[in-house]
Design a protein around this motif. Structure first.
Motif, PDB file in Angstrom:
ATOM      1  N   ALA A 199      -8.869  11.908   0.935  1.00  0.00           N
ATOM      2  CA  ALA A 199      -9.220  13.229   1.489  1.00  0.00           C
ATOM      3  C   ALA A 199      -8.085  13.676   2.414  1.00  0.00           C
ATOM      4  O   ALA A 199      -7.860  13.033   3.451  1.00  0.00           O
ATOM      5  CB  ALA A 199     -10.536  13.160   2.254  1.00  0.00           C
ATOM      6  N   PRO A 200      -7.361  14.732   2.047  1.00  0.00           N
ATOM      7  CA  PRO A 200      -6.159  15.114   2.809  1.00  0.00           C
ATOM      8  C   PRO A 200      -6.389  15.373   4.296  1.00  0.00           C
ATOM      9  O   PRO A 200      -5.484  15.173   5.093  1.00  0.00           O
ATOM     10  CB  PRO A 200      -5.693  16.399   2.102  1.00  0.00           C
ATOM     11  CG  PRO A 200      -6.250  16.293   0.730  1.00  0.00           C
ATOM     12  CD  PRO A 200      -7.550  15.557   0.854  1.00  0.00           C
TER      13      PRO A 200
ATOM     14  N   ASP B 154      -9.050   2.056  -4.119  1.00  0.00           N
ATOM     15  CA  ASP B 154      -8.638   1.002  -5.056  1.00  0.00           C
ATOM     16  C   ASP B 154      -7.387   0.298  -4.531  1.00  0.00           C
ATOM     17  O   ASP B 154      -7.271  -0.930  -4.570  1.00  0.00           O
ATOM     18  CB  ASP B 154      -8.323   1.612  -6.427  1.00  0.00           C
ATOM     19  CG  ASP B 154      -9.547   2.221  -7.091  1.00  0.00           C
ATOM     20  OD1 ASP B 154     -10.652   1.668  -6.915  1.00  0.00           O
ATOM     21  OD2 ASP B 154      -9.398   3.255  -7.769  1.00  0.00           O
ATOM     22  N   THR B 155      -6.434   1.106  -4.040  1.00  0.00           N
ATOM     23  CA  THR B 155      -5.191   0.539  -3.490  1.00  0.00           C
ATOM     24  C   THR B 155      -5.489  -0.355  -2.297  1.00  0.00           C
ATOM     25  O   THR B 155      -4.936  -1.456  -2.175  1.00  0.00           O
ATOM     26  CB  THR B 155      -4.251   1.692  -3.076  1.00  0.00           C
ATOM     27  OG1 THR B 155      -3.965   2.467  -4.247  1.00  0.00           O
ATOM     28  CG2 THR B 155      -2.949   1.164  -2.491  1.00  0.00           C
ATOM     29  N   LEU B 156      -6.358   0.118  -1.416  1.00  0.00           N
ATOM     30  CA  LEU B 156      -6.772  -0.674  -0.256  1.00  0.00           C
ATOM     31  C   LEU B 156      -7.339  -2.033  -0.688  1.00  0.00           C
ATOM     32  O   LEU B 156      -6.983  -3.069  -0.122  1.00  0.00           O
ATOM     33  CB  LEU B 156      -7.840   0.121   0.520  1.00  0.00           C
ATOM     34  CG  LEU B 156      -8.446  -0.512   1.769  1.00  0.00           C
ATOM     35  CD1 LEU B 156      -7.385  -0.691   2.849  1.00  0.00           C
ATOM     36  CD2 LEU B 156      -9.595   0.360   2.301  1.00  0.00           C
ATOM     37  N   ALA B 157      -8.181  -2.034  -1.704  1.00  0.00           N
ATOM     38  CA  ALA B 157      -8.820  -3.276  -2.158  1.00  0.00           C
ATOM     39  C   ALA B 157      -7.815  -4.213  -2.829  1.00  0.00           C
ATOM     40  O   ALA B 157      -7.764  -5.401  -2.536  1.00  0.00           O
ATOM     41  CB  ALA B 157      -9.954  -2.950  -3.119  1.00  0.00           C
ATOM     42  N   ARG B 158      -6.990  -3.663  -3.692  1.00  0.00           N
ATOM     43  CA  ARG B 158      -6.126  -4.511  -4.519  1.00  0.00           C
ATOM     44  C   ARG B 158      -4.942  -5.077  -3.744  1.00  0.00           C
ATOM     45  O   ARG B 158      -4.489  -6.185  -4.003  1.00  0.00           O
ATOM     46  CB  ARG B 158      -5.604  -3.700  -5.704  1.00  0.00           C
ATOM     47  CG  ARG B 158      -6.698  -3.243  -6.662  1.00  0.00           C
ATOM     48  CD  ARG B 158      -6.132  -2.235  -7.654  1.00  0.00           C
ATOM     49  NE  ARG B 158      -7.191  -1.628  -8.461  1.00  0.00           N
ATOM     50  CZ  ARG B 158      -7.010  -0.577  -9.251  1.00  0.00           C
ATOM     51  NH1 ARG B 158      -5.804   0.000  -9.346  1.00  0.00           N
ATOM     52  NH2 ARG B 158      -8.012  -0.079  -9.946  1.00  0.00           N
TER      53      ARG B 158
ATOM     54  N   CYS C 144      -4.622   5.155   3.194  1.00  0.00           N
ATOM     55  CA  CYS C 144      -5.599   5.015   2.107  1.00  0.00           C
ATOM     56  C   CYS C 144      -6.701   6.063   2.235  1.00  0.00           C
ATOM     57  O   CYS C 144      -7.182   6.600   1.234  1.00  0.00           O
ATOM     58  CB  CYS C 144      -6.190   3.613   2.098  1.00  0.00           C
ATOM     59  SG  CYS C 144      -4.989   2.333   1.668  1.00  0.00           S
ATOM     60  N   LEU C 145      -7.110   6.356   3.455  1.00  0.00           N
ATOM     61  CA  LEU C 145      -8.124   7.398   3.677  1.00  0.00           C
ATOM     62  C   LEU C 145      -7.569   8.775   3.343  1.00  0.00           C
ATOM     63  O   LEU C 145      -8.228   9.591   2.690  1.00  0.00           O
ATOM     64  CB  LEU C 145      -8.592   7.394   5.136  1.00  0.00           C
ATOM     65  CG  LEU C 145      -9.272   6.123   5.647  1.00  0.00           C
ATOM     66  CD1 LEU C 145      -9.561   6.262   7.134  1.00  0.00           C
ATOM     67  CD2 LEU C 145     -10.559   5.845   4.873  1.00  0.00           C
TER      68      LEU C 145
ATOM     69  N   ILE D 122       0.842  -1.206   0.000  1.00  0.00           N
ATOM     70  CA  ILE D 122       0.000   0.000   0.000  1.00  0.00           C
ATOM     71  C   ILE D 122       0.877   1.256   0.000  1.00  0.00           C
ATOM     72  O   ILE D 122       0.662   2.182  -0.784  1.00  0.00           O
ATOM     73  CB  ILE D 122      -0.955  -0.003   1.222  1.00  0.00           C
ATOM     74  CG1 ILE D 122      -2.051  -1.049   1.031  1.00  0.00           C
ATOM     75  CG2 ILE D 122      -1.546   1.376   1.457  1.00  0.00           C
ATOM     76  CD1 ILE D 122      -2.906  -1.292   2.282  1.00  0.00           C
ATOM     77  N   ALA D 123       1.864   1.284   0.882  1.00  0.00           N
ATOM     78  CA  ALA D 123       2.712   2.478   0.988  1.00  0.00           C
ATOM     79  C   ALA D 123       3.489   2.708  -0.310  1.00  0.00           C
ATOM     80  O   ALA D 123       3.609   3.847  -0.794  1.00  0.00           O
ATOM     81  CB  ALA D 123       3.669   2.338   2.169  1.00  0.00           C
ATOM     82  N   HIS D 124       4.023   1.642  -0.869  1.00  0.00           N
ATOM     83  CA  HIS D 124       4.768   1.758  -2.123  1.00  0.00           C
ATOM     84  C   HIS D 124       3.859   2.255  -3.248  1.00  0.00           C
ATOM     85  O   HIS D 124       4.242   3.125  -4.042  1.00  0.00           O
ATOM     86  CB  HIS D 124       5.387   0.392  -2.455  1.00  0.00           C
ATOM     87  CG  HIS D 124       6.212   0.367  -3.690  1.00  0.00           C
ATOM     88  ND1 HIS D 124       6.948   1.442  -4.152  1.00  0.00           N
ATOM     89  CD2 HIS D 124       6.436  -0.637  -4.597  1.00  0.00           C
ATOM     90  CE1 HIS D 124       7.580   1.109  -5.277  1.00  0.00           C
ATOM     91  NE2 HIS D 124       7.282  -0.138  -5.574  1.00  0.00           N
ATOM     92  N   ALA D 125       2.628   1.742  -3.298  1.00  0.00           N
ATOM     93  CA  ALA D 125       1.690   2.174  -4.342  1.00  0.00           C
ATOM     94  C   ALA D 125       1.297   3.640  -4.165  1.00  0.00           C
ATOM     95  O   ALA D 125       1.210   4.394  -5.141  1.00  0.00           O
ATOM     96  CB  ALA D 125       0.441   1.290  -4.315  1.00  0.00           C
ATOM     97  N   LEU D 126       1.089   4.064  -2.922  1.00  0.00           N
ATOM     98  CA  LEU D 126       0.636   5.442  -2.682  1.00  0.00           C
ATOM     99  C   LEU D 126       1.771   6.453  -2.803  1.00  0.00           C
ATOM    100  O   LEU D 126       1.553   7.588  -3.253  1.00  0.00           O
ATOM    101  CB  LEU D 126       0.028   5.580  -1.281  1.00  0.00           C
ATOM    102  CG  LEU D 126      -1.278   4.849  -0.990  1.00  0.00           C
ATOM    103  CD1 LEU D 126      -1.675   5.077   0.470  1.00  0.00           C
ATOM    104  CD2 LEU D 126      -2.410   5.309  -1.923  1.00  0.00           C
TER     105      LEU D 126
END
Lengths: 316, 316
Positions: free
Chosen positions: A245-246, A200-204, A240-241, A155-159
């Motif tokens: 929304a910042p 999407d990242t959370l799900a995948r 992910c949240l 998740i962190a790498h994707a975000l």
């Protein structure tokens, strides 16, 4: 947050029998808490710790030092009161609930398929949403799931980009070969599932317990319940949240910085300064639960201290 | 410490349901506590907070942002339950006692005479010694005394050298001119009273509340009661003991690092890593009291968790 309550708390803070700012971060914490509780002189009496457990398809790749059956074994340990988080919840007067989510149905191995489809991630988010007690005045979300530092790193790498190596760590204790494998697994998963928003990242790439933590953190915001974030995995759910929304985490503080190697970088991305730094790397909400004591102390000082006028102390 | 109890605690720690070392410093704390309590599976149920107050002749030099009468006013605030330390003691289940020592008779101004003569320092040490409840299972020593960061800085400068500037800080909030004056006062005092051992330094440059903290810390060691050290002033008292006997503080942990500028350097001289770093600079034992929560959490995990065998969890 309630700006009137925050202003009332700031006014009160300035009158308490101490030199200005002498309670350091406790003063900021108490005022932040007052704002989210809508009360300039709040109490903190009903903290809730919620633990979510999930199993991960990617665990079959050998990314953990422990076998997958430990997830269900530790859930039983939580239920029988034998885990660290049971002791910490009791020590800080928190009620503790455990939700094991479909442990017999691991998520998909994200190097091959998405971890969860839309129905799965929605169900997990709702499990988290519904787990929050609206009467609680503080929430800690914790997790158990063999393989979940791999999901959190993905998740962190994707975000946030960088390399997979930047975001993987030893989790429960993998050796050098395990760490190399873990980085390759994370790189493969992120390459397969790039793009999309935070959900999407959370799900995948995430897991059911990670999605449930996200749902609980979101519900807490709606209910005006401040949250103490735990370690790397909890923070990946929060990330992910925030990606959606910042300001989504304004009702959250970071309970601690863990010994998982990428947690400091993840906290920096979230813009959160940890309250504790004691080398924990257990998960279960343990670091956040320990920080309940700090927040209780902050609120107790704010709401219980006498003012200079009440105590007849010269204000300097 | 009891080496059998420490060994039993280390053995137990290795069997608890967590990855090795996953509770970080909590594991070290619990084993240290077990050794000093002589019990491989201890409880922490009766913490005691003792506050000592004293007045300082050197306050007449204008080294504090607050007037000397605040010492007695704050003692009344402690007695009526209105200070920060009252709230923190209550929050962490500690009993709290206050000893005001000869407030109407300030110590000598150490730029002109020794702060205390032999009879004075002995009386203060004994006040501290007698203030410790032998039934307590943890001790926090705190202080109140307008001018006492100046005394503490003088002690540190006398024991460790460097310059007076290295050891002075803003205390309750002096401005730049106040800070310059404070450094000059410290330099003058140390020049006048150089030489002697740790107890000589305590008498010539310290104060009654500082000597009382030293007496209490010493008594705690004899009773097998672990101590959480507070901020700069408490640590200056501890430093006088360590100067006499290098292992005198083995039963002590540092509760926090304060915002007083020389506290990190003083902790380094004591060889103590603080448990908390939250920008407090209030004294009263407040930072150490907050750290009671950390130690309670550590002991609760150690003594309350199930072993792998008890919980039927695979050990990886």
């Amino acid at each position: 947050p309630d700006t009137d309550a925050a202003a009332a708390a700031a006014d009160r803070n300035g009158q308490l029998t101490k030199p200005p700012a002498a309670l350091g971060r406790l003063e900021d914490l108490a005022q932040w808490y007052a704002g989210w509780r809508g009360n300039g002189r709040p109490a903190l009496e009903n903290p809730q710790v919620v633990i979510f457990a999930g199993n991960h398809g990617v665990a079959a790749k050998g990314v953990s030092a422990f076998p997958p059956e430990v997830t269900v074994q530790m859930v039983a340990n939580f239920e029988h009161g034998g885990a660290a988080i049971n002791q910490l919840s009791k020590a800080f007067g928190a009620k503790m609930d455990v939700h094991a989510i479909d442990l017999d149905r691991p998520t998909g191995d994200f190097t091959e398929t998405p971890a969860m489809d839309d129905a799965d991630v929605l169900a997990a988010l709702l499990t988290g949403w519904n787990a929050v007690d609206p009467q609680a005045d503080l929430l800690v979300t914790g997790e158990m799931g063999i393989g979940n530092t791999t999901a959190a790193a993905a998740i962190a790498h994707a975000l946030y980009g960088g390399t997979a190596q930047d975001w993987v760590g030893r989790g429960t204790g993998v050796d050098d070969a395990g760490l190399t494998l873990k980085a390759q697994v994370v790189a493969d998963g992120v390459a397969r599932h790039k793009g999309g928003d935070g959900l999407d990242t959370l799900a995948r790439l995430g897991g059911r317990e990670i999605a449930a933590m996200a749902g609980a953190i979101l519900r807490a915001r709606v209910e005006g319940i401040p949250v103490i974030l735990d370690g790397f995995i909890c923070c990946s759910a929060a990330a992910c949240l925030q990606a959606v929304a910042p300001d989504a985490l304004d009702h959250c503080v970071a309970g601690h910085v863990s010994a998982e190697s990428a947690h400091p970088a993840l906290l920096a991305k979230l813009g959160k300064e940890p309250l504790l730094s004691l080398g924990l790397r257990l998960g279960e909400g343990s670091g956040a639960a320990l920080a309940i004591g700090v927040l209780k102390g902050a609120v107790a000082c704010h709401s219980g201290m006498a003012t200079f006028a009440e105590a007849g102390v010269s204000a300097g």
